[in-house]
Motif scaffolding. Structure first.
Motif, PDB file in Angstrom:
ATOM      1  N   ILE A  32       0.837  -1.203   0.000  1.00 57.74           N
ATOM      2  CA  ILE A  32       0.000   0.000   0.000  1.00 57.74           C
ATOM      3  C   ILE A  32       0.870   1.251   0.000  1.00 57.74           C
ATOM      4  CG2 ILE A  32      -1.646   1.351   1.375  1.00 57.74           C
ATOM      5  CD1 ILE A  32      -2.771  -1.404   2.337  1.00 57.74           C
ATOM      6  N   SER A  33       1.878   1.284   0.861  1.00 53.52           N
ATOM      7  CA  SER A  33       2.745   2.473   0.932  1.00 53.52           C
ATOM      8  C   SER A  33       3.505   2.666  -0.376  1.00 53.52           C
ATOM      9  CB  SER A  33       3.714   2.368   2.109  1.00 53.52           C
ATOM     10  OG  SER A  33       4.549   1.229   1.994  1.00 53.52           O
ATOM     11  N   LYS A  34       3.948   1.576  -0.977  1.00 51.73           N
ATOM     12  CA  LYS A  34       4.664   1.661  -2.253  1.00 51.73           C
ATOM     13  C   LYS A  34       3.774   2.270  -3.328  1.00 51.73           C
ATOM     14  CE  LYS A  34       6.960  -1.245  -5.682  1.00 51.73           C
ATOM     15  NZ  LYS A  34       7.241  -2.625  -6.089  1.00 51.73           N
ATOM     16  N   ARG A  35       2.522   1.834  -3.383  1.00 50.39           N
ATOM     17  CA  ARG A  35       1.591   2.337  -4.405  1.00 50.39           C
ATOM     18  C   ARG A  35       1.240   3.810  -4.176  1.00 50.39           C
ATOM     19  NH1 ARG A  35       0.791   2.992  -9.174  1.00 50.39           N
ATOM     20  NH2 ARG A  35      -1.341   3.067  -9.901  1.00 50.39           N
ATOM     21  N   ILE A  36       1.050   4.190  -2.921  1.00 50.91           N
ATOM     22  CA  ILE A  36       0.747   5.594  -2.597  1.00 50.91           C
ATOM     23  C   ILE A  36       1.884   6.490  -3.078  1.00 50.91           C
ATOM     24  CG2 ILE A  36       0.533   7.240  -0.675  1.00 50.91           C
ATOM     25  CD1 ILE A  36      -1.069   4.997   0.798  1.00 50.91           C
ATOM     26  N   VAL A  37       3.113   6.095  -2.786  1.00 49.41           N
ATOM     27  CA  VAL A  37       4.285   6.887  -3.191  1.00 49.41           C
ATOM     28  C   VAL A  37       4.433   6.900  -4.708  1.00 49.41           C
ATOM     29  CG1 VAL A  37       6.805   7.052  -3.042  1.00 49.41           C
ATOM     30  CG2 VAL A  37       5.459   6.582  -0.986  1.00 49.41           C
ATOM     31  N   GLU A  38       4.197   5.759  -5.366  1.00 47.80           N
ATOM     32  CA  GLU A  38       4.270   5.705  -6.832  1.00 47.80           C
ATOM     33  C   GLU A  38       3.296   6.686  -7.473  1.00 47.80           C
ATOM     34  OE1 GLU A  38       3.445   1.625  -7.820  1.00 47.80           O
ATOM     35  OE2 GLU A  38       5.521   0.989  -7.498  1.00 47.80           O
ATOM     36  N   ILE A  39       2.063   6.694  -6.990  1.00 45.15           N
ATOM     37  CA  ILE A  39       1.042   7.592  -7.555  1.00 45.15           C
ATOM     38  C   ILE A  39       1.436   9.046  -7.336  1.00 45.15           C
ATOM     39  CG2 ILE A  39      -1.350   8.382  -7.324  1.00 45.15           C
ATOM     40  CD1 ILE A  39      -2.069   5.398  -6.692  1.00 45.15           C
ATOM     41  N   ALA A  40       1.880   9.374  -6.124  1.00 46.46           N
ATOM     42  CA  ALA A  40       2.282  10.754  -5.828  1.00 46.46           C
ATOM     43  C   ALA A  40       3.435  11.188  -6.719  1.00 46.46           C
ATOM     44  CB  ALA A  40       2.658  10.885  -4.354  1.00 46.46           C
ATOM     45  N   GLU A  56       2.282  11.689 -10.407  1.00 49.70           N
ATOM     46  CA  GLU A  56       1.433  12.873 -10.575  1.00 49.70           C
ATOM     47  C   GLU A  56       2.099  14.154 -10.078  1.00 49.70           C
ATOM     48  OE1 GLU A  56      -2.501  12.181  -9.055  1.00 49.70           O
ATOM     49  OE2 GLU A  56      -2.743  10.359 -10.231  1.00 49.70           O
ATOM     50  N   GLY A  57       3.322  14.041  -9.545  1.00 48.50           N
ATOM     51  CA  GLY A  57       4.042  15.211  -9.062  1.00 48.50           C
ATOM     52  C   GLY A  57       3.385  15.864  -7.858  1.00 48.50           C
ATOM     53  N   LYS A  58       2.873  15.049  -6.944  1.00 47.81           N
ATOM     54  CA  LYS A  58       2.138  15.570  -5.792  1.00 47.81           C
ATOM     55  C   LYS A  58       2.818  15.188  -4.483  1.00 47.81           C
ATOM     56  CE  LYS A  58      -2.153  15.746  -8.244  1.00 47.81           C
ATOM     57  NZ  LYS A  58      -3.472  15.274  -8.436  1.00 47.81           N
TER      58      LYS A  58
END
Length: 121
Positions: free
Chosen positions: A3-11, A14-16
């Motif tokens: 979950i943490s890996k995916r959250i960081v990947e998305i951020a 998307e440059g967020k």
């Protein structure tokens, strides 16, 4: 970790930045039934946050901690703060302007808004 890996990947994609609640002292602030207190004492609040933090640091993604106070009781549309906005656990309905949405969504919107304020955006 997934979950943490995916959250960081998305951020990162998307440059967020990532906004998280500062849950320091939550056990002292929340009291309830014996069952609730047992559940709270067994929950590692910091685990997911620490996974996100170190993965975000490696990826160059900012992590912002915000005070979660009133985020679940504040209307993201008009700013009204009332415990009556949450008459039903999972649903938010503003008693002032009538705005309605899922309670978790409202909390997330308010956390994001606090993070933007902290960034000066």
């Amino acid at each position: 970790h997934c979950i943490s890996k995916r959250i960081v990947e998305i951020a990162k994609e998307e440059g967020k930045a990532i906004a998280l609640e500062n849950l320091l002292g939550i056990r002292e602030r929340t009291k309830g039934s014996k069952k609730f207190n047992r559940m709270m004492s067994g929950w590692n609040f910091k685990e997911l946050a620490s996974f996100i933090e170190y993965k975000a640091a490696l990826a160059g993604v900012p992590v912002i901690y915000v005070d979660p106070k009133e985020t679940s009781k504040t209307c993201p549309k008009c700013g009204n703060v009332s415990r009556y906005n949450r008459k039903i656990q999972g649903w938010f309905k503003c008693v002032k302007c009538g705005y309605q949405s899922d309670a978790d969504r409202v909390g997330a919107i308010n956390i994001a808004a606090k993070a933007l304020d902290a960034l000066g955006a």
